[in-house]
Design an enzyme around this catalytic site. Sequence first.
Site, short mmCIF file in Angstrom:
data_model
loop_
_atom_site.label_atom_id
_atom_site.label_comp_id
_atom_site.label_asym_id
_atom_site.label_seq_id
_atom_site.Cartn_x
_atom_site.Cartn_y
_atom_site.Cartn_z
N LYS A 13 -73.61 2.42 22.57
CA LYS A 13 -73.94 1.28 21.70
C LYS A 13 -75.32 1.40 21.07
O LYS A 13 -75.49 1.22 19.88
CB LYS A 13 -73.94 -0.04 22.48
CG LYS A 13 -72.63 -0.52 22.97
CD LYS A 13 -72.73 -1.95 23.52
CE LYS A 13 -73.73 -2.15 24.62
NZ LYS A 13 -73.44 -1.47 25.87
N ARG A 88 -72.80 -10.98 26.73
CA ARG A 88 -72.38 -10.20 27.90
C ARG A 88 -71.32 -10.95 28.71
O ARG A 88 -70.83 -10.43 29.69
CB ARG A 88 -73.55 -9.98 28.84
CG ARG A 88 -74.50 -8.81 28.68
CD ARG A 88 -73.91 -7.46 28.72
NE ARG A 88 -74.66 -6.51 29.50
CZ ARG A 88 -75.70 -5.80 29.04
NH1 ARG A 88 -76.14 -5.95 27.82
NH2 ARG A 88 -76.28 -4.92 29.82
N ARG A 127 -79.24 10.01 31.30
CA ARG A 127 -79.85 9.44 30.09
C ARG A 127 -81.38 9.50 30.10
O ARG A 127 -82.03 9.20 31.08
CB ARG A 127 -79.40 7.98 29.95
CG ARG A 127 -79.99 7.29 28.75
CD ARG A 127 -79.14 6.13 28.33
NE ARG A 127 -79.20 5.00 29.24
CZ ARG A 127 -78.58 3.84 29.01
NH1 ARG A 127 -77.85 3.68 27.92
NH2 ARG A 127 -78.67 2.87 29.88
N ARG A 160 -84.54 5.38 32.64
CA ARG A 160 -84.61 3.97 32.98
C ARG A 160 -84.48 3.72 34.48
O ARG A 160 -83.70 4.38 35.16
CB ARG A 160 -83.49 3.21 32.24
CG ARG A 160 -83.87 2.88 30.82
CD ARG A 160 -82.73 2.30 30.04
NE ARG A 160 -81.94 1.29 30.75
CZ ARG A 160 -81.00 0.56 30.16
NH1 ARG A 160 -80.75 0.72 28.87
NH2 ARG A 160 -80.31 -0.33 30.84
N ARG A 171 -73.67 -2.07 37.59
CA ARG A 171 -73.63 -2.48 36.17
C ARG A 171 -72.22 -2.31 35.59
O ARG A 171 -71.76 -3.12 34.80
CB ARG A 171 -74.65 -1.67 35.36
CG ARG A 171 -76.07 -2.14 35.61
CD ARG A 171 -77.12 -1.12 35.20
NE ARG A 171 -77.08 -0.79 33.80
CZ ARG A 171 -77.46 0.39 33.31
NH1 ARG A 171 -77.88 1.36 34.11
NH2 ARG A 171 -77.43 0.61 32.02
P1 AMP Z 1 -78.94 -2.89 28.62
O1 AMP Z 1 -80.18 -2.26 28.10
O2 AMP Z 1 -78.15 -3.60 27.54
O3 AMP Z 1 -78.10 -1.95 29.44
O4 AMP Z 1 -79.40 -4.07 29.63
C1 AMP Z 1 -80.16 -3.78 30.78
C2 AMP Z 1 -80.14 -4.98 31.72
O5 AMP Z 1 -80.71 -6.12 31.05
C3 AMP Z 1 -78.74 -5.46 32.15
O6 AMP Z 1 -78.25 -4.72 33.25
C4 AMP Z 1 -79.01 -6.91 32.48
O7 AMP Z 1 -79.68 -7.04 33.73
C5 AMP Z 1 -80.01 -7.32 31.41
N1 AMP Z 1 -79.34 -7.83 30.20
C6 AMP Z 1 -79.33 -7.27 28.94
N2 AMP Z 1 -78.64 -8.02 28.08
C7 AMP Z 1 -78.18 -9.09 28.81
C8 AMP Z 1 -77.39 -10.23 28.48
N3 AMP Z 1 -76.89 -10.43 27.25
N4 AMP Z 1 -77.14 -11.13 29.47
C9 AMP Z 1 -77.63 -10.97 30.71
N5 AMP Z 1 -78.36 -9.91 31.09
C10 AMP Z 1 -78.65 -8.98 30.15
#
Ligand code: AMP
Length: 216
Positions: A13, A88, A127, A160, A171
């Site tokens: 994404k 989400r 990654r 990360r 996740r």
């Molecule tokens: P990402 O970079 O999108 O993989 O997000 C990393 C982490 O941020 C996720 O595992 C969640 O803990 C938090 N996070 C990101 N976007 C959301 C969202 N829309 N709702 C809740 N938690 C989020």
Amino acid sequence: MRIILLGAPGSGKGTQAKFISEKYTIPQISTGDLLRAAVSKGTDYGKQAKALMDNGQLVPDEVVLGIIKDRLQDDDVKNGFILDGFPRNISQADSLETLLEDLGQPIDTSLLIDVDSDILMKRLTGRLSCPNCGAVFNRYTSPPATENTCDACGTELFHRDDDNEETIGKRLNVYEENTAPLIDYYAEHNKLRRINGIGEMATITRTIFAELDAIS
Ligand code: AMP
């Protein structure tokens, strides 16, 4: 154009959002990036979010909605945006719909980048991300030319904190339970386009552009 990118962690994404952002000159809004920025600045949002993020869990809806509402006030979203990592869950999707209805700016489409779950683990454990320009590499499948250095801007890459096997497993479970139901949600609203997320990155990008050109 107002777009939601759907897909599991590691589906590509973030990478595809960058290409879409450049081609259609609309900003990429990644709640994960905004949360990581809040964590490193030590804001109240950031403090609430850090432990949950490190554990692979979702941050509370009200925190993420606060961040999104603030971001959607910025001038650069007037011509549209790409939401990457938001919504989400169904409750966030309902809140987003209300918010955008109030602004008179409904979503044009969501794009699902579809990738089998066994491929996702390998992509995520390898990654490497650039903190400066956001480019993404992979130790196994697409390493940078010089170890740990961004090909695009020369910045040192980082892995990360939440890209370790244990947190990735959590996740992916959170994705299946909370986020995957959004696929049916947007299909029922006639706002879902499916993209095969396996194969050459450039081919996937071309497929996405063809879908978006057809609706713009
Ligand atoms: P990402 O970079 O999108 O993989 O997000 C990393 C982490 O941020 C996720 O595992 C969640 O803990 C938090 N996070 C990101 N976007 C959301 C969202 N829309 N709702 C809740 N938690 C989020």
